[in-house]
Structure formats: C-alpha cells, structure tokens
Write an enzyme that holds these catalytic residues in place. Sequence first.
Site, PDB file in Angstrom:
ATOM      1  N   HIS A 173    -101.050 -14.867   3.708  1.00 27.12           N
ATOM      2  CA  HIS A 173     -99.917 -14.144   4.281  1.00 27.12           C
ATOM      3  C   HIS A 173    -100.426 -12.757   4.703  1.00 27.12           C
ATOM      4  CE1 HIS A 173     -96.053 -11.937   4.219  1.00 27.12           C
ATOM      5  NE2 HIS A 173     -95.418 -13.089   4.144  1.00 27.12           N
ATOM      6  N   LYS A 231     -87.874 -14.884  -4.206  1.00 27.16           N
ATOM      7  CA  LYS A 231     -88.287 -16.269  -3.978  1.00 27.16           C
ATOM      8  C   LYS A 231     -88.206 -17.084  -5.265  1.00 27.16           C
ATOM      9  CE  LYS A 231     -91.153 -15.091  -0.013  1.00 27.16           C
ATOM     10  NZ  LYS A 231     -92.486 -14.935   0.559  1.00 27.16           N
ATOM     11  N   CYS A 287     -95.737 -15.143   9.134  1.00 30.57           N
ATOM     12  CA  CYS A 287     -96.547 -14.009   8.661  1.00 30.57           C
ATOM     13  C   CYS A 287     -97.953 -14.454   8.277  1.00 30.57           C
ATOM     14  CB  CYS A 287     -95.908 -13.288   7.479  1.00 30.57           C
ATOM     15  SG  CYS A 287     -94.300 -12.618   7.816  1.00 30.57           S
ATOM     16  N   GLN A 347     -95.390 -17.949  -3.632  1.00 29.42           N
ATOM     17  CA  GLN A 347     -94.860 -19.300  -3.400  1.00 29.42           C
ATOM     18  C   GLN A 347     -95.022 -20.198  -4.617  1.00 29.42           C
ATOM     19  OE1 GLN A 347     -93.054 -20.220  -0.952  1.00 29.42           O
ATOM     20  NE2 GLN A 347     -93.386 -18.420   0.295  1.00 29.42           N
ATOM     21  N   ASP A 391    -101.926 -14.140  -5.271  1.00 22.84           N
ATOM     22  CA  ASP A 391    -100.615 -13.964  -4.656  1.00 22.84           C
ATOM     23  C   ASP A 391     -99.794 -15.208  -5.013  1.00 22.84           C
ATOM     24  OD1 ASP A 391     -98.424 -14.086  -3.001  1.00 22.84           O
ATOM     25  OD2 ASP A 391     -99.521 -13.703  -1.142  1.00 22.84           O
TER      26      ASP A 391
HETATM   27  C1  LIG Z   1     -93.220 -14.074   0.986  1.00 22.20           C
HETATM   28  C2  LIG Z   1     -94.672 -13.953   0.720  1.00 22.20           C
HETATM   29  C3  LIG Z   1     -95.297 -12.714   0.646  1.00 22.20           C
HETATM   30  C4  LIG Z   1     -94.564 -11.428   0.880  1.00 22.20           C
HETATM   31  O1  LIG Z   1     -93.497 -11.273  -0.015  1.00 22.20           O
HETATM   32  P1  LIG Z   1     -92.435 -10.102   0.185  1.00 22.20           P
HETATM   33  O2  LIG Z   1     -91.335 -10.485  -0.739  1.00 22.20           O
HETATM   34  O3  LIG Z   1     -92.035 -10.119   1.628  1.00 22.20           O
HETATM   35  O4  LIG Z   1     -93.119  -8.828  -0.191  1.00 22.20           O
HETATM   36  C5  LIG Z   1     -96.650 -12.688   0.377  1.00 22.20           C
HETATM   37  N1  LIG Z   1     -97.352 -13.809   0.180  1.00 22.20           N
HETATM   38  C6  LIG Z   1     -96.781 -15.023   0.240  1.00 22.20           C
HETATM   39  C7  LIG Z   1     -97.614 -16.240  -0.017  1.00 22.20           C
HETATM   40  C8  LIG Z   1     -95.424 -15.132   0.523  1.00 22.20           C
HETATM   41  O5  LIG Z   1     -94.866 -16.337   0.593  1.00 22.20           O
END
Ligand SMILES: *Cc1c(COP(=O)(O)O)cnc(C)c1O
Length: 408
Positions: free
Chosen positions: A122, A225, A366, A202, A199
């Site tokens: 992302h 999320k 993104c 997800q 990260d």
């Molecule tokens: C949504 C997402 C982000 C960014 O999250 P924010 O809540 O917009 O800061 C970063 N990495 C992954 C894999 C995402 O799905």
Amino acid sequence: MTEDLKDIKNHFPILNQFVNDRPLVYLDNAATTQKPISVIQAEEKYYKTINSNVHRGIHTLSQLATVEMEESRKCVQQFLNAKKNYEIIFTKGTTDSINLVASGIEPLIKEGDEIIISNLEHHSNIVPWQFLAERKNLKLNVIPVDDNGELIMDEYDRLLSNKTKIVAVNHISNALGVVNPIEDIIIKAHKVGAYVLIDGAQAVSHRKVDVQALNADFYVFSAHKLYGPTGVGVLYGKEEILESMKPYQGGGEMIKEVTFEKTTYADLPFKFEAGTPNIAGNIVLKNAIDFVHTIGFKSIVRHEDDIMKYAKENLSQIDNIIIYAQNAQHTSGAISFNLNFENIHSSDVGFILDKQGIAVRTGHHCAQPIMKRFGIKGTIRASFAIYTTKEDIDQLVKGIYLAQKMLK
Ligand SMILES: *Cc1c(COP(=O)(O)O)cnc(C)c1O
C-alpha cells in the site's frame, strides 16, 4: 453459515438498508468495515457520561476516561499478545503508525543502510520509507512479485545483506488479498540484524495475530478495518526498540519536563502520543475487539475461507473475467478482478454495480506499483468481512453479468 454467525448482520444497523432502491450488498471491507451496534453505543455512552481529557485531570471524569483508555490499551496488548501494555502506541491509523516508525527510527539508521519493501505494498508502506531514504541517503529495495501475485522469496534472499536495516511488508495485501509469508520474512531479516515492520491493516480482522510468536519488531493496523472507529490506529513495537527511537511529534503529554534549554521525554507509550488523542475512539477500539472475540477467530476464519472459496468458484465461471492472484497459495479477505473487454474501466463496472446496491472498490487501491506490475490501471475488488454471505456473492455475480451485458 456457521451457527455463531447466522444473525451477525443484525449487529450492523447500516447493512439493513436500501441503496439505489436495492438491498445494500457491502463488499468494500478492505477499505473500511462497518461498525457493530456495541461500538456505536459505546461511543455515544462515552460522550454522554465521561467525556473529558485524559492523563491530566485530577477530577473524576478525567480519571474515568483515563482508566478506560488504558483498559483499551491492555485489551489491544492481549489482542496482539504483546509482552507489555506500553508497547502499544495509539495513533491515527496504519499510515500514521508507519510514518511514526519511519521517522522515529532515524537514530538507529546510518547512511548507506538499506530498506526492503515489496512490490505489493500500500502507498502508506512505500512513501514514508522513501522520505526516510531521501533524508538519510538510503537505498530502497523492492521484493518483486510473480505472476500469481506472490513475493519472489529467492529475490528477497538476494536483496538481504548486512546493510539491510529495515524490512517493511504487509501481512495481507489489500490490492490482491495475497497472504505473505511473514514468518519466513521476519526470521531471515533478523539473521542480518534488520528490524521488521509488518503492515497488518488487512490481517487483524481475519486471523489471530501473535506478535511475540511472529517475533515482529513492529506491527501496525487501523481500528476502522477491525469493526472500530476511524481516526484510530495501533503501533506495536518492541520495548527496547521504541526506547531507542526519537519522538515523532512534540507537544503536550509526551514530555517529562520542558525548559527552553532542554526538554526530556515521557516514558513509553506517552513519548509517542503527543497532544490530545482520539479518546473516544481509543476507548471503543476495546468494544470492537470484544466483538471479534465473542465470535472468535476460529469461526471467523472458517466462515471467511468458505466465502472466499465460494466467491472464487463462482466468479471464475464468468466469461472474460481475469482474477488476479487466483493461483496464489494463500489469499484472504479480498478478490481482485477485471473484465477483459477493450476500453472497459474498472470504474465503469463499479458504477453499474453501485446501481444494483453493490458496493465494491475500483481503481488502484492505493497500490499503484502492483497495478503497474500487472500492466493495468486498476481492478475491481470485492472484499469480505464476518457478515458477508453467499447471497452477497450471488448478487455480485449477477451484477457483473448485468455489467457485461451493458458494456459489451
Ligand atoms: C488501509 C491500508 C493502509 C492504510 O490504512 P489507513 O487506515 O488509511 O491509515 C495501509 N496498508 C494496508 C495494507 C491497508 O489495507
């Protein structure tokens, strides 16, 4: 649907409505999940009963708010199985957490060091590292991806060296739903003395994460999320690394003592929490986690695997559909696809689906570098949550047939 999930949609008031005169089919959970009534009510209760600023007041409400926020921190600690509650930093979201690390880690980096990310990231796990690389003159290496959308691990092995200081990869790709082999990535990075940031934006809603078992140095996610509020994120970091990092922002709450000559910083986690936080949001993250726990990851995984299998089977029946990462070994939470006609944009399909009350995401998600890797501008992404049903998938398939007819 498993018994424990049968009535789950009733917990989410927003799902019980018509959009464009059709019952809402919400398949954009990788962008944000909906909120259960327990979270919505907890937020209202906070503002109705104990709203006040934390960590500063001697008065009763301030103390109550502080206790609740610190309870929520402990809840996140248990959720990730962190060793210490002060290894949990509240942030604004995944993006904020990654920027915090990419900035705070500077004292541990020297010129000539290298960073490794992947082609599957992302933008928020790319751009902050580019900033750091520019500031400190570092090389930014990228693990390539094969035609299945899977990281090429031999290439990762080749990129790793004793110059590698940071490896930053996602646990599950938001663009393709591919689950990355982070256990292996972490072990190998540690062998060359690199720090690893995962990260988990997800991942946390789809599977149990144990940061100690993973031995991750940093693990980040967004509450929104995970059935929680927007504007709230989590940074988990190992105590000894957080201790040697510099503060991200200066301001109230993050100091021990301020004079014009020299300021000393507060202990963890407050050193990284400058200013008044999203108190209500931080508190109700606990309600979101409690909600997930009452269902349990065993049921969640079983149900979502079932939905994924059903969606793959049914979508792949459609003529002229291209499903990305279809043959990847492990996928979770999302399917990305396109209709293979000339001059059809993913947004055209998204528009027609929306008219059927079906919410999907279209575009680059993104994650432009992975779109470029596949030679496309974007995809249509259907992403799942605990409340996704096979009927939702049936509606999606029907909607796609209609889109095909209209766009041919
Ligand atoms: C949504 C997402 C982000 C960014 O999250 P924010 O809540 O917009 O800061 C970063 N990495 C992954 C894999 C995402 O799905």
